[in-house]
Design an enzyme around this catalytic site. Structure first.
Site, PDB file in Angstrom:
ATOM      1  N   LYS A  73      33.669  46.565  52.685  1.00 39.36           N
ATOM      2  CA  LYS A  73      34.447  45.456  51.644  1.00 39.36           C
ATOM      3  C   LYS A  73      35.499  45.584  50.774  1.00 39.36           C
ATOM      4  O   LYS A  73      34.786  46.444  50.255  1.00 39.36           O
ATOM      5  CB  LYS A  73      33.567  44.135  51.453  1.00 39.36           C
ATOM      6  N   HIS A  91      38.205  39.651  46.029  1.00 37.01           N
ATOM      7  CA  HIS A  91      36.622  39.738  45.830  1.00 37.01           C
ATOM      8  C   HIS A  91      36.297  39.067  44.791  1.00 37.01           C
ATOM      9  O   HIS A  91      36.116  38.533  43.773  1.00 37.01           O
ATOM     10  CB  HIS A  91      35.583  41.003  44.379  1.00 37.01           C
ATOM     11  N   ARG A 140      38.347  37.851  40.901  1.00 38.67           N
ATOM     12  CA  ARG A 140      36.931  38.388  39.232  1.00 38.67           C
ATOM     13  C   ARG A 140      37.574  39.527  38.983  1.00 38.67           C
ATOM     14  O   ARG A 140      37.418  39.237  37.571  1.00 38.67           O
ATOM     15  CB  ARG A 140      35.722  37.758  40.081  1.00 38.67           C
TER      16      ARG A 140
HETATM   17  C1  LIG Z   1      29.087  37.040  40.303  1.00 38.63           C
HETATM   18  C2  LIG Z   1      29.671  37.514  41.711  1.00 38.63           C
HETATM   19  C3  LIG Z   1      29.278  38.870  41.148  1.00 38.63           C
HETATM   20  C4  LIG Z   1      29.541  39.478  42.224  1.00 38.63           C
HETATM   21  N1  LIG Z   1      29.789  41.027  42.699  1.00 38.63           N
HETATM   22  C5  LIG Z   1      30.315  41.804  44.134  1.00 38.63           C
HETATM   23  C6  LIG Z   1      29.906  42.527  43.949  1.00 38.63           C
HETATM   24  O1  LIG Z   1      29.215  43.510  43.221  1.00 38.63           O
HETATM   25  N2  LIG Z   1      30.331  43.436  44.709  1.00 38.63           N
HETATM   26  C7  LIG Z   1      31.449  43.058  45.905  1.00 38.63           C
HETATM   27  O2  LIG Z   1      31.927  43.134  46.385  1.00 38.63           O
HETATM   28  N3  LIG Z   1      31.698  41.504  45.561  1.00 38.63           N
HETATM   29  C8  LIG Z   1      31.487  40.827  44.761  1.00 38.63           C
HETATM   30  N4  LIG Z   1      31.399  39.490  44.005  1.00 38.63           N
HETATM   31  C9  LIG Z   1      32.400  39.338  45.173  1.00 38.63           C
HETATM   32  C10 LIG Z   1      31.874  38.597  46.067  1.00 38.63           C
HETATM   33  O3  LIG Z   1      30.975  38.957  46.500  1.00 38.63           O
HETATM   34  C11 LIG Z   1      33.057  37.566  47.042  1.00 38.63           C
HETATM   35  O4  LIG Z   1      34.588  38.718  47.472  1.00 38.63           O
HETATM   36  C12 LIG Z   1      33.951  36.530  46.481  1.00 38.63           C
HETATM   37  O5  LIG Z   1      32.630  35.677  45.139  1.00 38.63           O
HETATM   38  C13 LIG Z   1      34.567  35.751  47.350  1.00 38.63           C
HETATM   39  O6  LIG Z   1      34.937  34.655  46.171  1.00 38.63           O
HETATM   40  P1  LIG Z   1      35.131  33.401  46.560  1.00 38.63           P
HETATM   41  O7  LIG Z   1      33.908  33.211  45.213  1.00 38.63           O
HETATM   42  O8  LIG Z   1      36.513  32.997  45.416  1.00 38.63           O
HETATM   43  O9  LIG Z   1      34.377  32.946  47.694  1.00 38.63           O
HETATM   44  C14 LIG Z   1      31.012  38.784  43.349  1.00 38.63           C
HETATM   45  C15 LIG Z   1      31.205  37.552  42.856  1.00 38.63           C
HETATM   46  C16 LIG Z   1      30.174  36.715  42.402  1.00 38.63           C
HETATM   47  C17 LIG Z   1      30.466  35.525  42.233  1.00 38.63           C
END
Ligand SMILES: Cc1cc2nc3c(=O)[nH]c(=O)nc-3n(C[C@H](O)[C@H](O)[C@H](O)COP(=O)(O)O)c2cc1C
Length: 183
Positions: free
Chosen positions: A54, A78, A81
């Site tokens: 990913k 991701h 963020r």
């Molecule tokens: C609180 C939180 C923690 C996340 N932690 C990870 C992580 O540790 N590894 C990762 O690949 N993506 C992480 N993500 C990203 C999500 O897996 C995902 O790619 C992303 O939230 C997708 O976008 P969206 O929230 O707009 O649907 C995280 C997202 C959130 C909201």
């Protein structure tokens, strides 16, 4: 919060979970700047099931994912963020899907908030999409029922977008339905 504490990442080892009452906090899970494809190879050695990498945002890395023996990739920033200047998946999906789509299952996510967002990523080359925050928000607001309702809303909106675009099945959604010019 009094009874069960702050919401935590259930997949984190206990000592890494933050607590409202713990001062100073314990060790924190920082990013690993030295993370490399060698680490992915190590995971590949230990995990015999399907491997999905990913966070891919360019063709070269998608090809690398094939080299290390992955079965799928998620085109993802991701949700923007961590790095809000990263390229949006929809801008790179087509090139990546055209390059590796015959060998890898290409998934995508980041900022899916409506059914039409799903439609666009599928039109750009994703086999399926993933949802992050919408699921968390819906679960926070309404538990399991809230999550089910959120998925139903997205599903209804996707169906409506398909109707309005003349698509009967997901297979009918293609690049020609995307307008990439300027208004
Ligand atoms: C609180 C939180 C923690 C996340 N932690 C990870 C992580 O540790 N590894 C990762 O690949 N993506 C992480 N993500 C990203 C999500 O897996 C995902 O790619 C992303 O939230 C997708 O976008 P969206 O929230 O707009 O649907 C995280 C997202 C959130 C909201």
């Amino acid at each position: 919060m009094v009874t069960t504490g702050l919401p935590n990442f259930a997949n984190y080892p206990l000592k890494y979970r933050k607590s409202l009452l713990k001062r100073g906090g314990g060790p924190s899970l920082n990013l690993m700047p030295e993370l490399s494809w060698n680490h992915v190879c190590q995971v590949r050695e230990h995990w015999k099931g399907n491997l999905i990498v990913k966070g891919i945002l360019r063709k070269e890395d998608a090809l690398k994912a094939i080299d290390v023996g992955a079965q799928g990739i998620v085109i993802s920033n991701h949700g923007g963020r961590m790095f809000d200047s990263s390229v949006p998946p929809i801008e790179v999906l087509r090139e990546i899907a055209d390059s590796v789509g015959h060998e890898l299952t290409v998934l995508a996510d980041s900022s899916i908030q409506r059914g039409s967002d799903i439609f666009k990523l599928i039109a750009a080359g994703a086999k399926a999409v993933l949802v992050g925050r919408s699921m968390l928000y819906a679960t926070a607001a309404g538990g399991r029922q809230g999550a089910m309702q959120m998925m139903q809303i997205l599903s209804d909106e996707l169906a409506m977008t398909m109707d309005l675009s003349g698509c009967r099945t997901l297979a009918d959604i293609d690049e020609s339905l995307l307008f990439r010019g300027q208004y």
